[in-house]
Write an enzyme that holds these catalytic residues in place. Structure first.
Site, PDB file in Angstrom:
ATOM      1  CE  LYS A  32      -0.358   0.017   4.987  1.00  0.00           C
ATOM      2  NZ  LYS A  32      -0.275   1.209   5.871  1.00  0.00           N
ATOM      3  CB  THR A  33       4.014   2.122   1.674  1.00  0.00           C
ATOM      4  OG1 THR A  33       3.560   1.663   2.893  1.00  0.00           O
ATOM      5  CG2 THR A  33       4.808   3.417   1.942  1.00  0.00           C
ATOM      6  CG  ASP A 221      -0.923   4.808   5.016  1.00  0.00           C
ATOM      7  OD1 ASP A 221      -1.652   3.939   4.852  1.00  0.00           O
ATOM      8  OD2 ASP A 221       0.056   4.379   4.944  1.00  0.00           O
ATOM      9  CD  GLU A 222      -1.538   2.211   8.787  1.00  0.00           C
ATOM     10  OE1 GLU A 222      -2.391   1.406   9.172  1.00  0.00           O
ATOM     11  OE2 GLU A 222      -0.446   1.547   8.677  1.00  0.00           O
ATOM     12  CD  GLN A 252      -2.665  -4.421   8.853  1.00  0.00           C
ATOM     13  OE1 GLN A 252      -1.550  -4.192   9.263  1.00  0.00           O
ATOM     14  NE2 GLN A 252      -2.636  -4.556   7.489  1.00  0.00           N
ATOM     15  NE  ARG A 598       2.837  -6.188  10.813  1.00  0.00           N
ATOM     16  CZ  ARG A 598       2.443  -5.410   9.781  1.00  0.00           C
ATOM     17  NH1 ARG A 598       3.145  -4.412   9.406  1.00  0.00           N
ATOM     18  NH2 ARG A 598       1.091  -5.720   9.407  1.00  0.00           N
TER      19      ARG A 598
END
Length: 700
Positions: A32-33, A221-222, A252, A598
DNA sequence: CGGTTGCACTTTTTT
DNA sequence: AGTGCAACCG
């Protein structure tokens, strides 16, 4: 230059859908980044959008920095402010807006930012003026109540109106006094940064409209971790073109305790009709085994969207679960495993992260790492900027910058000790408040305060002269690093730190680190802002060392090897969820999911039969999350207090001289044993150091 | 006023 | 277990 190169179809769509609202549901590790960065690059390079017409909100400063670097590479442009979009965290962007437009709200442009400590000090002061004993009501509880209220955009009077219990009524009173004191101090707390921005945009349409027309494209974002205030900011900044792109993953969402509401992402489509929804479901990060295990954990949640992450990578090694007798053994197992892998050159230290539920779990890990000489860094915990010596110096700087800041003044008035005690301080502050002078001015004129003893007067005036000299340096734009050096010298701070304790040298070293940090800033306000808004991951170094941190801090990061420790009931999930409701348990499970995802290649999870907590030994059973993953609870060792030799049969014991066979290297003889590391002299003539946990040596 | 001693409390997670 | 704070004494 092809900005679309290397993107999959869904990512390309996300980059190319440049007009109208876009909701990007991006699973863990789905790039996504990368997608966000390419989208911004595409806007600038192909859509003729100016960088300053783009607002990009990230979760940490580090994420913003990374995005900036990647963007400048993509565009082949230098990483200069003038060529960069507005990028930063909600808090960082709000600070910038309030410095410029705060005067509309009677906020001084030189406001200081109060952290949790400062806020609690101020709450204590407020309680003192209201004569509320801090025995009955804990400042910490008040702090979180105020924070919740602010995040819900509730004023003190709103709170008073809704209060029914005595506790709530008291808190509402404290809240009101707290706000008065805070304004007098020229300070904003973390929550104020957001809600004052909301107020700015609501009460000053001219400011809002100017920002609306400036920011033609907004990216966030997020988004699953936005709270009510952030949501309000977003809604009022978006203009009629609705060029807003939000990215997130409800799976998340791990910050509901600080007011985040993942339903913000679920209701985005209703907020912006005509939204194009794009799902990124291909995972580029983890092996199949890790993804499957993580999936098994998260799908036990009821309140969630449905999706299926998939990977083109192979299954990889299964998730490893390990039991230990206690927290020390658990830590030692991990440290020795890391040491062995690095010795065999299979990994570097930096490839490895050890994740835990709470900061207090880092201590045994640190001890084991130190013992086995594994270099490590702790992210979060006692932050660098939270150290006493650093906070002292920062308090001086803040007072120079904002001479109304009573909290900072109270902190430094007698540091180093200059003979000003509680009584004199109180008398001085009362006199100062009535004098109409700011603190530094009042100090210089303290000999006019009749309530003070001659000794106190003398000490206060001396402090005032000192501060005034430094204040002059500030007005002459002395760089922050020089300012600190001047300050440290003039108050004799190093001598004060040398108190004979073993930590003294560390403290002085930290002082040096502070100065070199400050060197990267030209102006004092920039430095103070950085210090206040620095997140825990922002301060991580890029040394070759193992990273120790909470799972919260690991959000957005990835590592080839991840260890998750303390997989026990009462630790993870945390014992607090037992008194709370099912939604808290669901958040714990999401947190577990975040931790597991992660990992790129190896995921190790461990639990201890007992651990020391509050100086007491506690016996916990293995976490339900392990069972969720498909590990039969029955197959897991059951521990009893008396039964402490179980560990012996989990590790096959090897002795020097034993003959072994390895699938890779053939047969050989053991020449050395060091914990889990075994040196084998193979018949082929080579000597290898192997970790018996994964070398699969067969004893002959 | 300042230093020392003893006691209480901690631990969810953070911008 | 370790730390921070409050009450005491010098």
């Amino acid at each position: 230059m092809d900005i679309l190169e290397g993107l999959n179809d869904a990512q390309k769509t996300a980059v190319q859908t440049t007009t109208g609202p876009v909701l990007l549901l991006a699973g863990a590790g789905s790039g996504k980044t990368k997608t966000l960065t390419h989208r911004i690059a595409h806007l600038i390079a192909s859509q003729h959008i100016w960088p300053n017409e783009i607002l990009a909100v990230t979760f940490t400063n580090k994420a913003a920095r990374e995005m900036r670097t990647r963007l400048s590479t993509l565009l082949g442009q230098p990483d200069t402010r003038s060529f960069m979009p507005w990028m930063g965290t909600f808090h960082g962007i709000c600070v910038k807006l309030l410095r410029i437009h705060g005067h509309h709200l009677d906020i001084a442009s030189n406001f200081v930012i109060y952290d949790e400590d400062d806020r609690q000090s101020l709450i204590k002061q407020a309680m003192k003026t209201l004569a509320i004993a801090d025995k009955q009501i804990k400042p910490r509880a008040v702090s979180s109540a105020i924070s919740n209220a602010k995040n819900e955009l509730q004023s003190p009077s709103d709170m008073a109106a809704n209060a029914s219990y005595p506790f709530e009524k008291s808190v509402a009173k404290i809240y009101a006094t707290y706000e008065t004191l805070r304004r007098q101090a020229g300070a904003l707390d973390f929550d104020d940064l957001l809600i004052e921005t909301v107020r700015l945009l609501r009460e000053h349409p001219e400011v809002r409209d100017q920002l609306r027309s400036q920011f033609r494209h907004i990216l966030i974002d997020e988004y699953q971790d936005t709270n009510a205030a952030q949501y309000a900011i977003v809604k009022s900044l978006v203009n009629d073109e609705h060029n807003i792109c939000v990215v997130g993953d409800d799976w998340q969402s791990i910050y509901s305790w600080r007011g985040a509401d993942f339903r913000n992402i679920l209701r985005f489509e209703q907020d912006f009709p005509g939204t194009v929804v794009i799902k990124l479901e291909q995972n580029y990060r983890s092996t199949g085994a890790i993804l499957e295990a993580a999936h098994n954990v998260i799908t036990k949640n009821v309140e969630r969207t449905d999706k299926q992450l998939w990977t083109a990578a192979g299954t990889g090694a299964p998730v490893q679960i390990q039991a230990a007798r206690d927290e020390a053994e658990e830590a030692f197992n991990i440290a020795s495993r890391i040491a062995t892998q690095v010795q065999m050159a299979a990994r570097r230290y930096r490839d490895v992260a050890v994740l835990y539920r709470m900061n207090s779990q880092s201590a045994p890990l640190e001890r084991a790492m130190m013992q086995l000489r594994v270099p490590y860094q702790i992210v979060g915990g006692v932050r660098f900027y939270d150290r006493r010596e650093v906070k002292d110096i920062i308090a001086y700087l803040r007072l120079l910058y904002q001479p109304a800041d009573r909290i900072s003044f109270t902190r430094i008035v007698n540091v180093p000790t200059r003979g000003i005690g509680a009584t004199s301080l109180e008398r001085f502050l009362i006199w100062q408040a009535n004098s109409g002078m700011d603190i530094i001015e009042a100090l210089v004129n303290a000999d006019q305060a009749s309530s003070l003893t001659p000794r106190a007067k003398k000490a206060l005036v001396a402090l005032g002269e000192l501060l005034r000299t430094l204040q002059l340096a500030v007005t002459r734009d002395t760089p922050p690093a020089e300012l600190i050096e001047q300050l440290v010298a003039s108050i004799g701070y190093e001598a004060y730190l040398r108190d004979g304790t073993p930590q003294a040298e560390d403290r002085i070293e930290n002082l040096g680190a502070l100065v070199s940090d400050a060197r990267t800033f030209a102006a004092l306000p920039d430095f103070l802002e950085e210090v206040a808004l620095m997140s825990s991951v922002d301060s991580a170094t890029d040394h070759d060392s193992v990273t120790l941190m909470t799972i919260h801090a690991a959000k957005g990061l990835e590592f080839p090897v991840v260890f998750m420790v303390g997989m026990e009931e009462g630790i993870f999930p945390h014992s607090r969820v037992y008194q709370a409701g099912p939604s808290e348990l669901e958040e714990e499970r999401r947190l577990c999911y975040v931790g597991m995802t992660r990992a790129r290649q190896e995921l190790h999870m461990s639990f201890a039969a007992c651990r020391l907590q509050f100086g007491q030994r506690e016996y916990n059973s293995p976490s339900r999350f392990l069972a969720d993953m498909g590990y039969e609870a029955a197959a897991m060792p059951v521990f009893e207090q008396s039964h402490d030799d179980f560990y012996a049969d989990m590790i096959p014991d090897f002795d020097i001289g034993d003959r072994v066979r390895s699938a890779q290297f053939g047969t050989g003889e053991i020449v050395d044993v060091d914990g889990l590391a075994v040196s084998v002299s193979f018949d082929s003539g080579t000597i290898k150091k192997l970790n018996i946990e994964f070398a699969h040596l067969e004893k002959l």
